[in-house]
Design a protein around this motif. Structure first.
Motif, PDB file in Angstrom:
ATOM      1  N   TYR A  45     -15.262 -31.529  -0.656  1.00  0.00           N
ATOM      2  CA  TYR A  45     -15.022 -32.547  -1.669  1.00  0.00           C
ATOM      3  C   TYR A  45     -13.718 -33.269  -1.349  1.00  0.00           C
ATOM      4  CZ  TYR A  45     -18.620 -29.974  -4.163  1.00  0.00           C
ATOM      5  OH  TYR A  45     -19.802 -29.357  -4.505  1.00  0.00           O
ATOM      6  N   VAL A  46     -13.796 -34.584  -1.242  1.00  0.00           N
ATOM      7  CA  VAL A  46     -12.634 -35.393  -0.896  1.00  0.00           C
ATOM      8  C   VAL A  46     -12.488 -36.543  -1.876  1.00  0.00           C
ATOM      9  CG1 VAL A  46     -12.679 -34.824   1.555  1.00  0.00           C
ATOM     10  CG2 VAL A  46     -13.965 -36.770   0.745  1.00  0.00           C
ATOM     11  N   ASP A  47     -11.274 -37.069  -1.951  1.00  0.00           N
ATOM     12  CA  ASP A  47     -11.006 -38.198  -2.833  1.00  0.00           C
ATOM     13  C   ASP A  47      -9.913 -39.042  -2.204  1.00  0.00           C
ATOM     14  OD1 ASP A  47     -11.420 -39.765  -5.063  1.00  0.00           O
ATOM     15  OD2 ASP A  47     -10.641 -38.307  -6.498  1.00  0.00           O
ATOM     16  N   LYS A  48      -9.705 -40.203  -2.747  1.00  0.00           N
ATOM     17  CA  LYS A  48      -8.572 -41.048  -2.368  1.00  0.00           C
ATOM     18  C   LYS A  48      -8.291 -41.974  -3.536  1.00  0.00           C
ATOM     19  CE  LYS A  48     -10.959 -44.911  -0.161  1.00  0.00           C
ATOM     20  NZ  LYS A  48     -11.231 -45.642   1.064  1.00  0.00           N
ATOM     21  N   GLU A  49      -7.138 -42.576  -3.494  1.00  0.00           N
ATOM     22  CA  GLU A  49      -6.757 -43.533  -4.532  1.00  0.00           C
ATOM     23  C   GLU A  49      -7.844 -44.594  -4.628  1.00  0.00           C
ATOM     24  OE1 GLU A  49      -4.461 -44.437  -7.595  1.00  0.00           O
ATOM     25  OE2 GLU A  49      -3.779 -42.948  -6.163  1.00  0.00           O
ATOM     26  N   GLY A  50      -8.377 -44.811  -5.814  1.00  0.00           N
ATOM     27  CA  GLY A  50      -9.438 -45.803  -5.999  1.00  0.00           C
ATOM     28  C   GLY A  50     -10.833 -45.250  -5.761  1.00  0.00           C
ATOM     29  N   GLY A  51     -10.932 -43.987  -5.331  1.00  0.00           N
ATOM     30  CA  GLY A  51     -12.230 -43.352  -5.124  1.00  0.00           C
ATOM     31  C   GLY A  51     -12.762 -43.524  -3.714  1.00  0.00           C
ATOM     32  N   ILE A  52     -13.731 -42.695  -3.364  1.00  0.00           N
ATOM     33  CA  ILE A  52     -14.330 -42.775  -2.029  1.00  0.00           C
ATOM     34  C   ILE A  52     -15.730 -43.379  -2.135  1.00  0.00           C
ATOM     35  CG2 ILE A  52     -13.016 -40.825  -1.156  1.00  0.00           C
ATOM     36  CD1 ILE A  52     -15.645 -39.224  -1.248  1.00  0.00           C
ATOM     37  N   ASP A  53     -16.215 -43.899  -1.019  1.00  0.00           N
ATOM     38  CA  ASP A  53     -17.563 -44.468  -1.004  1.00  0.00           C
ATOM     39  C   ASP A  53     -18.402 -43.780   0.074  1.00  0.00           C
ATOM     40  OD1 ASP A  53     -16.879 -45.661   1.466  1.00  0.00           O
ATOM     41  OD2 ASP A  53     -16.299 -47.545   0.515  1.00  0.00           O
ATOM     42  N   ILE A  54     -19.637 -44.203   0.195  1.00  0.00           N
ATOM     43  CA  ILE A  54     -20.567 -43.572   1.129  1.00  0.00           C
ATOM     44  C   ILE A  54     -20.095 -43.697   2.574  1.00  0.00           C
ATOM     45  CG2 ILE A  54     -22.127 -45.539   1.396  1.00  0.00           C
ATOM     46  CD1 ILE A  54     -23.423 -42.041   0.869  1.00  0.00           C
ATOM     47  N   ASP A  55     -19.452 -44.820   2.916  1.00  0.00           N
ATOM     48  CA  ASP A  55     -18.934 -44.994   4.275  1.00  0.00           C
ATOM     49  C   ASP A  55     -17.820 -43.989   4.576  1.00  0.00           C
ATOM     50  OD1 ASP A  55     -20.697 -47.078   4.812  1.00  0.00           O
ATOM     51  OD2 ASP A  55     -19.283 -48.603   4.103  1.00  0.00           O
ATOM     52  N   ASP A  56     -16.949 -43.758   3.586  1.00  0.00           N
ATOM     53  CA  ASP A  56     -15.891 -42.755   3.751  1.00  0.00           C
ATOM     54  C   ASP A  56     -16.509 -41.373   4.001  1.00  0.00           C
ATOM     55  OD1 ASP A  56     -13.812 -44.601   3.223  1.00  0.00           O
ATOM     56  OD2 ASP A  56     -13.918 -44.222   1.061  1.00  0.00           O
ATOM     57  N   CYS A  57     -17.507 -41.023   3.191  1.00  0.00           N
ATOM     58  CA  CYS A  57     -18.158 -39.714   3.334  1.00  0.00           C
ATOM     59  C   CYS A  57     -18.798 -39.590   4.715  1.00  0.00           C
ATOM     60  CB  CYS A  57     -19.213 -39.512   2.248  1.00  0.00           C
ATOM     61  SG  CYS A  57     -18.511 -39.289   0.601  1.00  0.00           S
TER      62      CYS A  57
END
Length: 152
Positions: A41-53
């Protein structure tokens, strides 16, 4: 999950995640039915999207193949922790002050084992949760689980 597997996956993932502005929220290795799943489970400021995953999954797949810390066949899943993300690390609790949380305890405190309300304070020893007009102080060592809670 073996803490060795969790530690190995964290060690492989952290440099890439931190370098790319992601936060590692949690790693779990579970058996469901006859299948095993490695969930990151990962996150970043502003949220993650499918490309990030996808990017993170590709990186981790390569690293896991190189290092092979898991003897069994498994499915790798990389995703956001969601709106009700778990609170595990001290900094998770600090970021959650002023937000709605759901906390369970190992044993009753004031005859309760479940608390849902506004996290008004946290320090190294306890959380203070406001439910309506009443505040409960929950010692950190008594917390079984904690997460953000969505209010409808």
């Amino acid at each position: 999950m073996s803490s060795n597997i969790k530690s190995a996956v964290e060690a492989m993932a952290l440099p890439f995640l931190e370098e790319n502005g992601f936060e590692l929220v949690d790693v779990e290795y579970v058996k469901e039915g006859s299948n095993r799943f490695l969930r990151v489970y990962v996150d970043k400021e502003g949220g993650i999207d499918i490309d990030d995953c996808g990017r993170i999954s590709e990186y981790l797949s390569e690293k896991l193949d190189e290092n092979d810390p898991i003897p069994d066949a498994y499915f790798l899943e990389v995703s956001s922790p969601g709106a009700e993300r778990p609170l595990k690390k001290p900094e998770d609790f600090i970021k959650a002050v002023g937000k709605h949380v759901y906390v369970t305890t190992y044993e009753p405190i004031e005859k309760k084992k479940e608390y849902e309300g506004l996290l008004v304070h946290c320090d190294d020893t306890a959380l203070t949760i406001r439910e309506g007009k009443k505040e409960f102080v929950v010692p950190r060592e008594k917390i079984a689980s904690a997460r953000l809670a969505v209010v409808f």
